[in-house]
Design a protein around this motif. Structure first.
Motif, PDB file in Angstrom:
ATOM      1  N   UNK A 153       0.840  -1.197   0.000  1.00 17.10           N
ATOM      2  CA  UNK A 153       0.000   0.000   0.000  1.00 17.10           C
ATOM      3  C   UNK A 153       0.878   1.251   0.000  1.00 17.10           C
ATOM      4  N   UNK A 154       0.460   2.275  -0.763  1.00 19.35           N
ATOM      5  CA  UNK A 154       1.183   3.543  -0.774  1.00 19.35           C
ATOM      6  C   UNK A 154       1.188   4.125   0.636  1.00 19.35           C
ATOM      7  N   UNK A 155       2.366   4.485   1.125  1.00 15.72           N
ATOM      8  CA  UNK A 155       2.537   4.954   2.498  1.00 15.72           C
ATOM      9  C   UNK A 155       3.184   6.337   2.489  1.00 15.72           C
ATOM     10  N   UNK A 156       2.354   7.372   2.567  1.00 14.95           N
ATOM     11  CA  UNK A 156       2.876   8.733   2.505  1.00 14.95           C
ATOM     12  C   UNK A 156       3.731   9.077   3.722  1.00 14.95           C
ATOM     13  N   UNK A 157       3.441   8.495   4.877  1.00 16.24           N
ATOM     14  CA  UNK A 157       4.273   8.739   6.056  1.00 16.24           C
ATOM     15  C   UNK A 157       5.675   8.183   5.809  1.00 16.24           C
ATOM     16  N   UNK A 158       5.741   7.007   5.206  1.00 18.08           N
ATOM     17  CA  UNK A 158       7.033   6.385   4.889  1.00 18.08           C
ATOM     18  C   UNK A 158       7.824   7.249   3.907  1.00 18.08           C
ATOM     19  N   UNK A 159       7.118   7.957   3.034  1.00 19.99           N
ATOM     20  CA  UNK A 159       7.775   8.807   2.031  1.00 19.99           C
ATOM     21  C   UNK A 159       8.499   9.988   2.663  1.00 19.99           C
TER      22      UNK A 159
END
Length: 197
Positions: A153-159
């Motif tokens: 899943x796309x993880x904006x926090x991880x980005x």
């Protein structure tokens, strides 16, 4: 709660500071934009507002396309630099050690170091005063493999994306909930039944 009344001003915050790349692979340029957002879902549409005196303005107007690259905490220096320096006399890609990457649908380059690059085709340009607003259709979204979590899943926090509020850059914090969590029904508890022996 008492509030002070101020004159009208651009105080919506936070906003996403984005690195907008434009031009071609042979002559790429970057401009930092604070006035941007999503304005329609189907078809997916966005906008950027640019001052007509900016070097990138004529590039975008003549080419009719640009890429919105989402910057990360590692790109905050480049984000600020590309907003206060003109590409008229310098190569911002070279100065910031960024890599122009061939787009998938348009000629404008993406920024390879950005985890998300959104390719856009201009549909209209409206003069609003200090800025002109380019309304554009999103024709492709390019997401780096590193932006996904273990579940895919796309993880904006991880980005490590950044936000801009009243002259300062911030990192995104902890997740406070997901879309629709306020109305999500709680699972019913199943009553346990006694087993007779």
């Amino acid at each position: 709660m008492a509030k002070q009344v101020w004159k009208p001003g651009a105080l919506l915050a936070p906003v996403p500071p984005v690195l907008v790349s434009c031009g071609t692979m042979d002559k790429p340029n970057i401009i930092t934009i604070g006035w941007t957002g999503i304005i329609n879902s189907q078809p997916p549409m966005t906008y950027i507002s640019v001052r007509p005196e900016r070097y990138s303005y004529e590039i975008i107007k003549s080419c009719g396309e640009f890429v919105i690259n989402l910057p990360t905490e590692k790109l905050v220096f480049a984000t600020d630099y590309c907003g206060v320096r003109s590409g008229k006399n310098i190569d911002k890609f070279a100065e910031m050690k960024l890599t122009p990457q061939l787009g998938t649908k348009i000629a404008a380059p993406m920024i390879a170091e950005s985890p998300v690059s959104i390719e856009c085709v201009v549909k209209s340009c409206t003069s609003l005063g200090s800025h002109d607003m380019f309304i554009a259709e999103i024709v492709a979204v390019n997401v780096d493999d590193s932006a996904f979590n273990k579940a895919g899943k796309l993880d904006f926090i991880k980005c490590g994306l950044i936000a801009y509020a009243h002259g300062e850059y911030f990192t995104l914090g902890k997740s406070l909930g997901h879309f629709g969590f306020s109305v999500k029904k709680k699972p019913k508890k199943v009553k346990s039944r006694k087993v007779l022996s």
